[in-house]
Design a protein around this motif. Structure first.
Motif, PDB file in Angstrom:
ATOM      1  N   MET A   1      19.451  52.585  84.522  1.00 21.02           N
ATOM      2  CA  MET A   1      19.396  53.923  85.106  1.00 21.02           C
ATOM      3  C   MET A   1      20.591  54.749  84.632  1.00 21.02           C
ATOM      4  SD  MET A   1      18.169  53.310  89.043  1.00 21.02           S
ATOM      5  CE  MET A   1      19.341  51.986  89.353  1.00 21.02           C
ATOM      6  N   LYS A   2      20.338  56.010  84.349  1.00 24.83           N
ATOM      7  CA  LYS A   2      21.380  56.925  83.904  1.00 24.83           C
ATOM      8  C   LYS A   2      21.656  57.949  85.003  1.00 24.83           C
ATOM      9  CE  LYS A   2      19.911  56.461  79.072  1.00 24.83           C
ATOM     10  NZ  LYS A   2      19.384  57.165  77.883  1.00 24.83           N
ATOM     11  N   ILE A   3      22.893  58.440  85.016  1.00 29.20           N
ATOM     12  CA  ILE A   3      23.299  59.396  86.049  1.00 29.20           C
ATOM     13  C   ILE A   3      22.413  60.636  86.027  1.00 29.20           C
ATOM     14  CG2 ILE A   3      25.149  60.919  86.833  1.00 29.20           C
ATOM     15  CD1 ILE A   3      25.574  57.993  87.491  1.00 29.20           C
ATOM     16  N   ASN A   4      22.120  61.164  84.828  1.00 27.75           N
ATOM     17  CA  ASN A   4      21.283  62.361  84.754  1.00 27.75           C
ATOM     18  C   ASN A   4      19.879  62.104  85.287  1.00 27.75           C
ATOM     19  OD1 ASN A   4      23.043  64.292  83.912  1.00 27.75           O
ATOM     20  ND2 ASN A   4      22.478  64.204  81.744  1.00 27.75           N
ATOM     21  N   GLN A   5      19.353  60.912  85.037  1.00 25.14           N
ATOM     22  CA  GLN A   5      18.029  60.571  85.569  1.00 25.14           C
ATOM     23  C   GLN A   5      18.047  60.615  87.096  1.00 25.14           C
ATOM     24  OE1 GLN A   5      17.436  56.715  83.805  1.00 25.14           O
ATOM     25  NE2 GLN A   5      16.402  57.526  81.982  1.00 25.14           N
ATOM     26  N   LEU A   6      19.067  60.044  87.683  1.00 25.03           N
ATOM     27  CA  LEU A   6      19.177  60.057  89.141  1.00 25.03           C
ATOM     28  C   LEU A   6      19.383  61.475  89.664  1.00 25.03           C
ATOM     29  CD1 LEU A   6      21.412  56.913  89.769  1.00 25.03           C
ATOM     30  CD2 LEU A   6      18.930  57.103  89.978  1.00 25.03           C
ATOM     31  N   ARG A   7      20.185  62.258  88.949  1.00 25.47           N
ATOM     32  CA  ARG A   7      20.431  63.638  89.376  1.00 25.47           C
ATOM     33  C   ARG A   7      19.136  64.449  89.337  1.00 25.47           C
ATOM     34  NH1 ARG A   7      24.704  64.458  86.527  1.00 25.47           N
ATOM     35  NH2 ARG A   7      26.178  64.146  88.236  1.00 25.47           N
ATOM     36  N   TYR A   8      18.344  64.283  88.283  1.00 20.96           N
ATOM     37  CA  TYR A   8      17.075  65.008  88.190  1.00 20.96           C
ATOM     38  C   TYR A   8      16.097  64.531  89.267  1.00 20.96           C
ATOM     39  CZ  TYR A   8      18.640  66.563  83.543  1.00 20.96           C
ATOM     40  OH  TYR A   8      19.329  67.131  82.502  1.00 20.96           O
ATOM     41  N   PHE A   9      16.080  63.226  89.499  1.00 22.34           N
ATOM     42  CA  PHE A   9      15.182  62.665  90.505  1.00 22.34           C
ATOM     43  C   PHE A   9      15.497  63.234  91.891  1.00 22.34           C
ATOM     44  CE2 PHE A   9      14.771  59.167  93.697  1.00 22.34           C
ATOM     45  CZ  PHE A   9      13.388  59.238  93.852  1.00 22.34           C
ATOM     46  N   VAL A  10      16.766  63.268  92.265  1.00 23.43           N
ATOM     47  CA  VAL A  10      17.165  63.806  93.563  1.00 23.43           C
ATOM     48  C   VAL A  10      16.809  65.288  93.651  1.00 23.43           C
ATOM     49  CG1 VAL A  10      19.147  64.359  95.032  1.00 23.43           C
ATOM     50  CG2 VAL A  10      18.977  62.104  93.957  1.00 23.43           C
TER      51      VAL A  10
END
Length: 318
Positions: free
Chosen positions: A1-10
């Motif tokens: 998991m990448k930080i940007n992926q989590l940021r976009y998901f949230v």
């Protein structure tokens, strides 16, 4: 998991659509969609689904959302602390406080904190009840409120600061204002800000020992102390609140405590943070400011503060 992926998901979970999230973040919808596909492929499960009212997390997505908020919050705190080390101002601090604290010690703590860190963005919310869901999911950095019950205490580190009694409260001139026993209040309506995991659990826990078990239609809930007061003043509902709140300018002269003989359980107010979470420098500074303000308020000659602080016991600290 990448930080940007989590940021976009949230962002998609919060905004309700990829397009709205893209606008909020200032990136393309295509970039968000691709990141979400990669994240779902990595985790081998769908995380979002479309419904009539927008895009919402699946069951797996809801579980990830809690962890994603915590991860992003921790990353954000690390970035803020490194920025402070480099001499830059800024940062943000989100705090939840119980109403009596908001009406007494908090303004003095915030004034001191703001003088020391004028560039920090403050986000303060009213914290009612003891489940502290917003602290658990990373929405808040810390809470100064009712100590969590044993059933969820393992999720938090809580340092208790104050002890006070609870009171049964109604409007001035309430028809049951002279009642001295809970048994006289069996058929009354209640408005509460104390909410548990189930709808009326706090009321059951507080009143069951006295033989009172009000039906659901007699239990009403307010999202804030101010709303609860408004509901009390125009009707004959009752509530349960800590004594120091009764002594604040918000309530004093507007409601009254019933002279109930039975002793309600005490309430303890604590500084609460997530267990095993790294406390940010801003959080620690605010805690220091708050404890300094609490000591000064305890010795204050201001009449309102004296009344409030005399209604609580300061607990000894290790």
């Amino acid at each position: 998991m990448k930080i940007n992926q989590l940021r976009y998901f949230v962002a998609v979970a919060d905004c309700g659509s990829v397009r709205a999230a893209a606008t909020a973040l200032g990136v393309s919808a295509a970039a968000i969609s691709q990141a979400l596909r990669e994240l779902e492929t990595t985790l081998a499960t769908p995380l979002l689904k479309r419904e009539a009212h927008g895009t919402v997390p699946t069951h797996a997505g809801a579980q990830l959302l809690v962890h994603a908020r915590l991860i992003l919050g921790q990353v954000g705190r690390a970035e803020e602390e490194l920025a402070q080390i480099r001499g830059r101002s800024g940062g943000a601090l989100t705090i939840g406080v119980t109403p009596w604290i908001a009406q007494s010690i908090l303004p003095h703590a915030l004034a001191r904190f703001h003088a020391l860190r004028p560039g920090v963005h403050l986000d303060v919310t009213e914290a009612v009840g003891a489940t502290h869901k917003s602290l658990r999911d990373g929405t808040l950095d810390l809470v100064i409120a009712m100590s969590p019950p044993p059933s969820i205490a393992t999720h938090f580190d809580a340092r208790e600061l104050f002890r006070c009694d609870l009171a049964v409260v109604g409007r001035l001139g309430h028809p049951f204002a002279a009642c001295t026993s809970f048994q006289q209040l069996v058929d009354q309506d209640w408005v509460l800000t104390l909410r548990g995991e189930s709808r009326d659990q706090p009321l059951i826990e507080l009143l069951a020992p006295y033989g009172i078990s009000p039906p659901p239609h007699r239990v009403h809930h307010a999202r804030s102390a101010l709303v609860a007061i408004s509901m009390l003043e125009v009707g004959d509902m009752l509530t349960i609140c800590p004594w120091p709140l009764l002594e604040t300018p918000l309530l004093r002269g507007r409601v009254q405590a019933l002279p109930i003989r039975e002793q309600l359980p005490e309430m303890r107010t604590a500084i609460i943070v997530r267990r095993n979470d790294t406390l940010s420098a801003l959080s620690q500074l605010f805690i220091d400011c708050f404890e300094e303000a609490a000591r000064k308020c305890a010795d204050s000659e201001d009449p309102a503060l004296k009344r409030i602080m005399r209604s609580v016991d300061l607990l000894p600290q290790a």
